[in-house]
Scaffold this motif. Structure first.
Motif, PDB file in Angstrom:
ATOM      1  N   THR A 154      12.936  -4.025   1.975  1.00 26.21           N
ATOM      2  CA  THR A 154      11.883  -2.763   0.753  1.00 26.21           C
ATOM      3  C   THR A 154      11.071  -2.240   2.625  1.00 26.21           C
ATOM      4  OG1 THR A 154      10.265  -5.461   1.532  1.00 26.21           O
ATOM      5  CG2 THR A 154      11.595  -4.604  -0.615  1.00 26.21           C
TER       6      THR A 154
ATOM      7  N   HIS B 102      17.297   1.658  -0.630  1.00 28.80           N
ATOM      8  CA  HIS B 102      15.660   1.609  -1.153  1.00 28.80           C
ATOM      9  C   HIS B 102      15.625   1.858  -2.030  1.00 28.80           C
ATOM     10  CE1 HIS B 102      11.824   2.808   0.541  1.00 28.80           C
ATOM     11  NE2 HIS B 102      12.224   0.829  -0.630  1.00 28.80           N
TER      12      HIS B 102
ATOM     13  N   MET C 267      11.221  -2.228  -8.830  1.00 28.93           N
ATOM     14  CA  MET C 267      10.065  -2.599  -8.085  1.00 28.93           C
ATOM     15  C   MET C 267       8.037  -1.907  -9.268  1.00 28.93           C
ATOM     16  SD  MET C 267       9.574  -4.571  -4.168  1.00 28.93           S
ATOM     17  CE  MET C 267       9.940  -2.714  -3.674  1.00 28.93           C
TER      18      MET C 267
ATOM     19  N   CYS D  94       7.803  -9.415  -1.901  1.00 31.59           N
ATOM     20  CA  CYS D  94       6.815  -9.552  -2.346  1.00 31.59           C
ATOM     21  C   CYS D  94       5.594 -10.334  -2.630  1.00 31.59           C
ATOM     22  CB  CYS D  94       7.463  -9.342  -4.516  1.00 31.59           C
ATOM     23  SG  CYS D  94       8.107  -7.393  -4.157  1.00 31.59           S
TER      24      CYS D  94
ATOM     25  N   ALA E  58       3.397 -10.278  -0.144  1.00 25.17           N
ATOM     26  CA  ALA E  58       2.457  -8.614   0.250  1.00 25.17           C
ATOM     27  C   ALA E  58       1.748  -9.330  -0.366  1.00 25.17           C
ATOM     28  CB  ALA E  58       3.331  -7.878  -0.116  1.00 25.17           C
TER      29      ALA E  58
ATOM     30  N   THR F 126      -2.627  -9.142   1.604  1.00 24.13           N
ATOM     31  CA  THR F 126      -3.898  -7.862   1.196  1.00 24.13           C
ATOM     32  C   THR F 126      -4.694  -8.108   0.102  1.00 24.13           C
ATOM     33  OG1 THR F 126      -1.984  -7.781  -0.874  1.00 24.13           O
ATOM     34  CG2 THR F 126      -1.764  -6.972   1.275  1.00 24.13           C
ATOM     35  N   VAL F 127      -4.500  -8.412  -1.215  1.00 22.82           N
ATOM     36  CA  VAL F 127      -5.512  -8.844  -2.441  1.00 22.82           C
ATOM     37  C   VAL F 127      -6.713  -9.235  -2.126  1.00 22.82           C
ATOM     38  CG1 VAL F 127      -5.892  -9.627  -4.858  1.00 22.82           C
ATOM     39  CG2 VAL F 127      -3.671  -8.319  -4.404  1.00 22.82           C
TER      40      VAL F 127
ATOM     41  N   LEU G 284      -5.302  -5.495   4.251  1.00 29.06           N
ATOM     42  CA  LEU G 284      -4.386  -4.812   5.062  1.00 29.06           C
ATOM     43  C   LEU G 284      -4.596  -3.867   5.743  1.00 29.06           C
ATOM     44  CD1 LEU G 284      -1.262  -5.380   6.282  1.00 29.06           C
ATOM     45  CD2 LEU G 284      -0.475  -4.528   4.441  1.00 29.06           C
TER      46      LEU G 284
ATOM     47  N   TRP H 286       0.060  -0.893  10.053  1.00 34.42           N
ATOM     48  CA  TRP H 286       1.630  -1.168   9.861  1.00 34.42           C
ATOM     49  C   TRP H 286       2.441  -0.641  10.855  1.00 34.42           C
ATOM     50  CZ3 TRP H 286       2.699  -5.001   7.132  1.00 34.42           C
ATOM     51  CH2 TRP H 286       4.240  -4.981   6.248  1.00 34.42           C
TER      52      TRP H 286
ATOM     53  N   PHE I 295      -3.833   2.437   9.423  1.00 31.69           N
ATOM     54  CA  PHE I 295      -4.819   3.400   8.177  1.00 31.69           C
ATOM     55  C   PHE I 295      -6.056   2.764   7.511  1.00 31.69           C
ATOM     56  CE2 PHE I 295      -1.484   0.143   6.002  1.00 31.69           C
ATOM     57  CZ  PHE I 295      -2.692  -0.534   5.370  1.00 31.69           C
TER      58      PHE I 295
ATOM     59  N   GLY J 201      -0.255   2.576   2.392  1.00 28.90           N
ATOM     60  CA  GLY J 201       0.744   3.703   2.627  1.00 28.90           C
ATOM     61  C   GLY J 201       1.272   5.218   1.893  1.00 28.90           C
TER      62      GLY J 201
ATOM     63  N   HIS K  87       7.435   4.853   1.241  1.00 26.78           N
ATOM     64  CA  HIS K  87       7.207   3.414   0.978  1.00 26.78           C
ATOM     65  C   HIS K  87       6.087   2.442   0.161  1.00 26.78           C
ATOM     66  CE1 HIS K  87      11.169   1.971   3.769  1.00 26.78           C
ATOM     67  NE2 HIS K  87      10.995   3.057   3.660  1.00 26.78           N
TER      68      HIS K  87
ATOM     69  N   ILE L  71      -8.405  -6.437  -7.483  1.00 19.33           N
ATOM     70  CA  ILE L  71      -9.287  -6.733  -7.126  1.00 19.33           C
ATOM     71  C   ILE L  71     -10.298  -6.028  -8.262  1.00 19.33           C
ATOM     72  CG2 ILE L  71     -11.047  -5.256  -5.142  1.00 19.33           C
ATOM     73  CD1 ILE L  71      -7.590  -5.710  -4.251  1.00 19.33           C
TER      74      ILE L  71
HETATM   75  C1  HEM Z   1      -4.876  -4.451  -1.287  1.00 21.23           C
HETATM   76  C2  HEM Z   1      -3.140  -4.757  -1.546  1.00 21.23           C
HETATM   77  C3  HEM Z   1      -2.193  -4.409  -0.693  1.00 21.23           C
HETATM   78  C4  HEM Z   1      -2.378  -3.227   0.129  1.00 21.23           C
HETATM   79  C5  HEM Z   1      -3.152  -2.909   1.111  1.00 21.23           C
HETATM   80  C6  HEM Z   1      -0.595  -3.109   0.229  1.00 21.23           C
HETATM   81  C7  HEM Z   1      -0.643  -2.048   1.629  1.00 21.23           C
HETATM   82  C8  HEM Z   1       0.861  -1.542   1.283  1.00 21.23           C
HETATM   83  C9  HEM Z   1       1.868  -0.984   2.493  1.00 21.23           C
HETATM   84  C10 HEM Z   1       1.001   0.065   3.325  1.00 21.23           C
HETATM   85  C11 HEM Z   1       2.744  -1.008   2.381  1.00 21.23           C
HETATM   86  C12 HEM Z   1       4.284   0.646   3.025  1.00 21.23           C
HETATM   87  C13 HEM Z   1       4.508  -0.437   3.855  1.00 21.23           C
HETATM   88  C14 HEM Z   1       5.414   0.908   5.055  1.00 21.23           C
HETATM   89  O1  HEM Z   1       5.391   2.057   5.063  1.00 21.23           O
HETATM   90  O2  HEM Z   1       6.713   0.438   5.025  1.00 21.23           O
HETATM   91  C15 HEM Z   1       3.238  -1.352   1.163  1.00 21.23           C
HETATM   92  C16 HEM Z   1       3.723  -1.708   1.248  1.00 21.23           C
HETATM   93  C17 HEM Z   1       4.879  -2.990   0.003  1.00 21.23           C
HETATM   94  N1  HEM Z   1       3.752  -3.675  -0.807  1.00 21.23           N
HETATM   95 FE1  HEM Z   1       1.701  -3.210  -0.492  1.00 21.23          FE
HETATM   96  N2  HEM Z   1       0.103  -3.363  -0.329  1.00 21.23           N
HETATM   97  C18 HEM Z   1      -0.753  -4.084  -1.523  1.00 21.23           C
HETATM   98  C19 HEM Z   1      -0.632  -5.234  -2.363  1.00 21.23           C
HETATM   99  C20 HEM Z   1       0.823  -5.499  -3.354  1.00 21.23           C
HETATM  100  C21 HEM Z   1       0.967  -6.135  -3.770  1.00 21.23           C
HETATM  101  C22 HEM Z   1       0.153  -7.177  -4.577  1.00 21.23           C
HETATM  102  C23 HEM Z   1       2.172  -6.201  -3.578  1.00 21.23           C
HETATM  103  C24 HEM Z   1       3.806  -6.685  -5.032  1.00 21.23           C
HETATM  104  C25 HEM Z   1       3.027  -7.906  -5.599  1.00 21.23           C
HETATM  105  C26 HEM Z   1       3.081  -5.505  -2.864  1.00 21.23           C
HETATM  106  C27 HEM Z   1       3.853  -5.228  -2.840  1.00 21.23           C
HETATM  107  C28 HEM Z   1       4.489  -4.269  -1.408  1.00 21.23           C
HETATM  108  C29 HEM Z   1       6.352  -4.285  -1.187  1.00 21.23           C
HETATM  109  C30 HEM Z   1       6.737  -5.353  -1.609  1.00 21.23           C
HETATM  110  C31 HEM Z   1       6.245  -3.112   0.018  1.00 21.23           C
HETATM  111  C32 HEM Z   1       7.355  -2.634   0.983  1.00 21.23           C
HETATM  112  C33 HEM Z   1       7.880  -1.132  -0.309  1.00 21.23           C
HETATM  113  C34 HEM Z   1       8.553  -0.897   0.449  1.00 21.23           C
HETATM  114  O3  HEM Z   1       8.545  -0.452   1.414  1.00 21.23           O
HETATM  115  O4  HEM Z   1       9.611  -0.585  -0.305  1.00 21.23           O
HETATM  116  N3  HEM Z   1       1.740  -4.682  -2.007  1.00 21.23           N
HETATM  117  N4  HEM Z   1       1.751  -2.241   0.461  1.00 21.23           N
END
Ligand code: HEM
Length: 419
Positions: A101, A110, A117, A257, A260, A264-265, A308, A311, A336, A363, A367, A379
């Motif tokens: 991911t 990717h 997702m 997942c 992540a 964060t949540v 979070l 990054w 960020f 982000g 991605h 939330i």
């Molecule tokens: C407040 C909650 C969350 C925040 C602040 C957050 C923030 C982020 C950010 C900044 C990225 C970008 C990463 C990048 O650019 O490389 C990201 C990617 C990702 N997040 Fe979240 N996230 C949150 C909740 C979640 C939840 C609930 C899930 C899954 C159920 C999740 C799954 C993912 C995954 C798998 C990626 C990678 C995506 C990719 O590169 O294809 N996140 N998240």
């Protein structure tokens, strides 16, 4: 004349260690810092201006890579030099998990992963017609999480509620169930994902490092088991396999997942609630009582207080960003949560109705977070349900209390108890 180096606002502390007023103050100071980058003792080059953070997160310019996004902060050599970390590492993490991911650099592959997702029919996509069901399901997780941390007494007047523990239990249930782990594993998701989060942003050593490697290993082991389970049954595992993804990529996607979604949540809930209940007028808190006004409060929390805050990326060579900011070759920390307060992009970031650009909390670019809508609804459900349950809730921990939360460059939360 430049400022003395030791006055850099995030030289020796991270957002995770600061009460929110101090966080507000230091982020404001950061945007007055005369330089656009700072070489942190971790080896990361910090950036915080909105345009720079967006460009680096987007990572489309030649020379910016996402390949290090999920690397442990301490590096693999320290893990291999920590005796207690070697057995779990060899047991669970060799061969190394596939990049799937955030750190996958093959754009076509990717895209296929990301679509499972968050594409139009993605597993975490919440269509307009599904929202009411999702809200009901999240409400059940809220009730179960409150019961779990109060031994069933959470709805009695005057009972102190550890919101930090409840929000972690809640986010672990939300994420574990959505990814498709058996219910017996949901409570452990918090520990396993805490390990992954800790490895990304903390300077871990000895037994802490060994424990984190063991827990991270568990995350991949249960993800592998979940992928084998119930063939043909509707779920994330089936969707990953139906997309024709190699098995190792599917396992990493599940594990990432799970990792992540939790801190964060829950971190956003904790910090948000701290801010809402610390306000003597409680005006944002009472807006949670109205379905029309609650979403703007949640949006503001996600802008100012995300769980979070930064990054990683890597500059493959010395380069100059569009703004003129120059970066050395090496790892970068794109802050960020700081960018979300850049006065050039958000002139009055602490005001609720103030205009501004798109916050970078989830982000930017290819991605961008696939859990964005799930996280936002989760939330909202937690905080609005808490408001319904206890509109008169007060912080038990007095405002400004010293906290002993660990130094963490990526994740941020707050110790919050309410009555
Ligand atoms: C407040 C909650 C969350 C925040 C602040 C957050 C923030 C982020 C950010 C900044 C990225 C970008 C990463 C990048 O650019 O490389 C990201 C990617 C990702 N997040 Fe979240 N996230 C949150 C909740 C979640 C939840 C609930 C899930 C899954 C159920 C999740 C799954 C993912 C995954 C798998 C990626 C990678 C995506 C990719 O590169 O294809 N996140 N998240």
């Amino acid at each position: 004349m430049g400022w003395p180096v030791n006055e850099f606002p995030f030289l020796a502390v991270t957002a995770n260690e600061l009460p929110f007023r101090e966080r507000d103050r230091r982020y404001a100071e950061l945007h007055e810092w005369p330089e656009a980058t700072f070489r942190h003792r971790s080896g990361l080059q910090l950036i915080w201006r909105y345009d720079d953070v967006r460009e680096v997160l987007e990572a489309v310019s030649d020379g910016i890579s996402n390949s290090n996004s999920l690397d442990p902060l301490v590096g693999f050599p320290r893990i291999m030099a920590t005796p207690g970390a070697i057995p779990p590492f060899l047991r669970h993490l060799v061969p190394l998990p596939a990049k799937a991911t955030a750190n996958l650099t093959d754009h076509d592959l990717h895209k296929r992963v990301w679509n499972t997702m968050a594409g139009p029919d993605g597993h975490f996509t919440i269509g307009a017609g599904e929202r009411a069901d999702v809200v009901r399901e999240l409400g059940r997780h809220f009730d179960a999480a409150i019961d779990a941390v109060t031994a069933g007494n959470g709805k009695r007047a005057g009972v102190a509620l550890d919101v930090t523990a409840a929000s972690i239990a809640y986010a672990a249930r939300v994420t574990g169930s959505r990814v498709g782990l058996p219910q017996a594993d949901w409570s452990k998701v918090a520990t396993w994902s805490g390990a992954q989060s800790g490895l990304l942003g903390r300077d871990m050593r000895s037994r802490h490092l060994a424990g984190a490697v063991e827990a991270l290993g568990q995350l991949f082991t249960v993800s592998s088991a979940a992928l084998r389970g119930s063939p043909g049954a509707d779920g994330f595992h089936t969707r990953l396999l139906d997309a024709g993804l190699p098995r190792r990529i599917a396992i990493s996607t599940m594990a990432n997942c799970l990792a992540a979604g939790v801190h964060t949540v829950s971190g956003s809930i904790q910090q948000g609630l701290d801010r809402l209940l610390s306000d003597p007028g409680r005006s944002w808190w009472s807006m949670l009582g109205e379905p029309t006004t609650a979403p703007s409060v949640i949006g503001k929390i996600l802008q100012l207080d995300p769980g979070l805050v930064a990054w990683k990326r890597r500059a493959q060579r010395p380069l100059t960003l569009k703004s003129g900011t120059t970066l050395h070759k090496g790892p970068i920390l794109a802050m960020f949560a700081a960018a979300n307060r850049d006065p050039r992009a958000f002139p009055n970031c602490l005001d609720l109705g103030a205009s501004g650009k798109l916050p970078l909390t989830f982000g930017f670019g290819r991605h961008v977070c696939p859990g964005k809508s799930l996280a936002t609804v989760a939330i909202e459900v937690f905080l609005t349900r808490l408001y319904e349950l206890a509109p008169e809730a007060r912080l038990v921990t007095p405002d400004g209390t010293e906290t002993s939360r660990p130094r963490d460059l990526l994740f941020s939360g707050a110790d919050v108890v309410v009555a």
